[in-house]
Write an enzyme that holds these catalytic residues in place. Sequence first.
Site, mmCIF file in Angstrom:
data_model
loop_
_atom_site.group_PDB
_atom_site.id
_atom_site.type_symbol
_atom_site.label_atom_id
_atom_site.label_comp_id
_atom_site.label_asym_id
_atom_site.label_seq_id
_atom_site.Cartn_x
_atom_site.Cartn_y
_atom_site.Cartn_z
ATOM 1 N N ASP A 1 0.861 -1.132 0.110
ATOM 2 C CA ASP A 1 0.102 0.001 -0.156
ATOM 3 C C ASP A 1 0.940 1.242 -0.054
ATOM 4 O O ASP A 1 2.026 1.130 0.019
ATOM 5 C CB ASP A 1 -1.018 0.113 1.176
ATOM 6 C CG ASP A 1 -2.161 0.667 0.787
ATOM 7 O OD1 ASP A 1 -3.248 0.466 1.439
ATOM 8 O OD2 ASP A 1 -2.088 1.729 0.160
HETATM 9 C C1 GLC Z 1 -4.302 4.321 -0.118
HETATM 10 C C2 GLC Z 1 -5.292 3.283 0.275
HETATM 11 C C3 GLC Z 1 -5.238 1.987 -0.833
HETATM 12 C C4 GLC Z 1 -5.154 2.851 -2.274
HETATM 13 C C5 GLC Z 1 -3.815 3.472 -2.253
HETATM 14 C C6 GLC Z 1 -3.427 4.247 -3.700
HETATM 15 O O1 GLC Z 1 -3.842 4.809 1.002
HETATM 16 O O2 GLC Z 1 -5.069 2.382 1.242
HETATM 17 O O3 GLC Z 1 -6.547 1.453 -0.819
HETATM 18 O O4 GLC Z 1 -5.466 1.898 -3.221
HETATM 19 O O5 GLC Z 1 -3.303 4.281 -1.364
HETATM 20 O O6 GLC Z 1 -4.424 5.286 -3.545
#
Ligand code: GLC
Length: 742
Positions: free
Chosen positions: A267
């Site tokens: 993430d």
């Molecule tokens: C965010 C989220 C994730 C998302 C990623 C990209 O913090 O936790 O679900 O896909 O970053 O935006």
Amino acid sequence: MNKPRIDQDIVTRSVDQRVGELLGRMTLAEKIGQMNQVHSDGAGVDHLRGSIQSGRIGSVINEVDVETVNELQRIAVEESRLGIPLLIGRDVIHGFKTVMPIPLGQAATWNPEIVREAARAAACEAAASGVNWTFAPMIDISRDPRWGRIAESFGEDAHLTSALGAAMIRGFQGDKLTGRDSIAACAKHFAGYGACESGRDYAATNIPENELRNVYLPPFKAAVDAGVCSVMTSFSDLDGVPATANEFLLQQVLRDEWDFDGLVVSDWDSVRQLAIHGLTENDKASALAAVTAGVDMEMVGESYLHHLAELINEGRVDESMIDAMVSRILRVKVSLGLFEHPYTDPSTLPAIANADVMETARKAALQSVVLLKNDQQVLPLSSQQLKSLAIIGPLADAPYEQLGTWVFDGDERLSVTPLRAICDLIGESVNVRYVRAMKTSRSRASDEFDEAQQIALESDATILFLGEESILSGEAHCRADIDLPGDQADLVRHVAVPGKPVIAVIMAGRPLTLTNVLDHLDAILYAWHPGTMGGAAIADLLFGVESPSGKLPVTFPKMVGQIPIYYNQKNTGKPPSPETTVNIDSIDARAPQTSFGMTAFHLDAGYEPLFVFGHGLSYAEFEYRKLQLESPQIQLGDTLRVSAELTNRGEVAADEVVQCYIRDLIGSVTRPVKELKDFRRVRLVPGETREVTFELPTDKLAFHGRGGGSVVEPGAFHVWVGGTSETELRGEFRVISPTDEA
Ligand code: GLC
């Protein structure tokens, strides 16, 4: 620089051959570059040009200007040494420019086909912007409505989430991944994120392996079985080891047990956050922990880019591990056909917000709305009988708010609001008056309440549009008090005129505790955040063009103190019942301080929720009868057929979601009091009777037992069929093992 011709016969060889051939030509730096995803944030090309040319970037996130994306791809394909195209990632969670209901609302449709259709529409619109990878479906089981991300989940049940997550993957990835309108899907967040303490986003999760395997992991297994291209690790700390460095999750479960060969992406900056968790001392150690656990690509953070080569040179990471990871990344790119068609020509894709997409958005919204309450059948309203109508509240005409969370690319200009749709539908025959009464859902000012009360007094009926603005749910937007925000409850009390129908349409990203307004409302339609066409769907439901058919994918507590409260709970050794509960207002001050006869409930809330999982009323009247089992017992490996008769005793045609639950009465580990095992949306005209049959193969009764591994244990089971989890139409059967027979 002469661009090396893409080896044309690379197109004809197998994916693995092509990947192997390409990998053999890559330097270590180019391999590590593929493992690096950078954030564009719409900042154009120049700040990325050099890194792409030198092969230091494998993916870009958050660039959706198609010309810019094409230029980024051109640099990668024509100006880098090996011409490897980029993965272009974006959170296409529930639509792109045309917005579908939030996933929690889509879950309330209990309709995998509409979820697939909605994702298909979203993929087409996103692909036209050059996006080829979405970070969805989010399939975290969510039992805590304080958690803002419950909005982007499919709710509390593993079976429903598994079915809808797989449907969304099919929608995004299409029939063939090489299709120009297909985008790679990403099952997230692996795993257990929804169990964050107190519903506070990013908080620690402590989940026993048995619970993890029986509740939180099944949707991800279903996603892997559905062919999802990628999996994203969760931010959260799972039992002391954050998911982004959790070898048990990423290696033992995902790779060894499930044989997943797609790519694992972290993430956002969750690799470097390992040091903040206190698992590692610095970025280099974090990179080591994540790559060792099995994170193939780092989303932002660049700890891989800065430290992997050094770790390999120090012998702490083996280059063969990097080769395996880069192969998985390249395999996704080859499978998407990016080497054959790296560039996007929007004219080859369907028009944004075309009629089909808008119809999908309307259908999804229509099927997502749940009729929670309908006293004296005040709904549907009749435009023939109604002469005047009061519309009140901050969400009646809020084109952005009705889209919900995670709508980076949503176009609010496309929104059809409830106010507009109602006026279009009945405005010529009914005098519609509108008072917003509150600037926002959080307003603490009642200066417009008297005006609102006045139009309510002067109208034949009142519809209140209440709930949460979009920003009050979603990532990092959690609430410790989940009542209607602001002075909305006061507004309800102010305009609830005795003797006249008072209806609430509630838009929210979570279940809300409605106890303080319930008795003032004759009817409640729960619309979640219904998306672009939410208004049109709500108007059709209010005036009976269509009957509500949504069912709750998540339990609604009476009060926040009951959380966690969900239908498939354990029985405990002291299960509550009406006979064994005592109300805080009636308990005798001198009552003996004894536990004898006491059970699992709250003095000030009892043990039941406000609305149960699977609840949803209809304008039709569905009667369930004649539950029949093909046999009172089945052998391990057999299939039990369960059927029930469903009759529409009402006066309108309507959809009904028929649900099938079981209970395993005795297990080597205790089993839930109910488990959803199948469901089906059926449509019946007035007077129609239909036999609905479910097939229950014994492997659907499997669970992770005490001895580890998935087991089906012979013994007694209950089975229910009905239109809610509290259905009482029940049968009993036994599963026997061959030795039992003998
Ligand atoms: C965010 C989220 C994730 C998302 C990623 C990209 O913090 O936790 O679900 O896909 O970053 O935006």
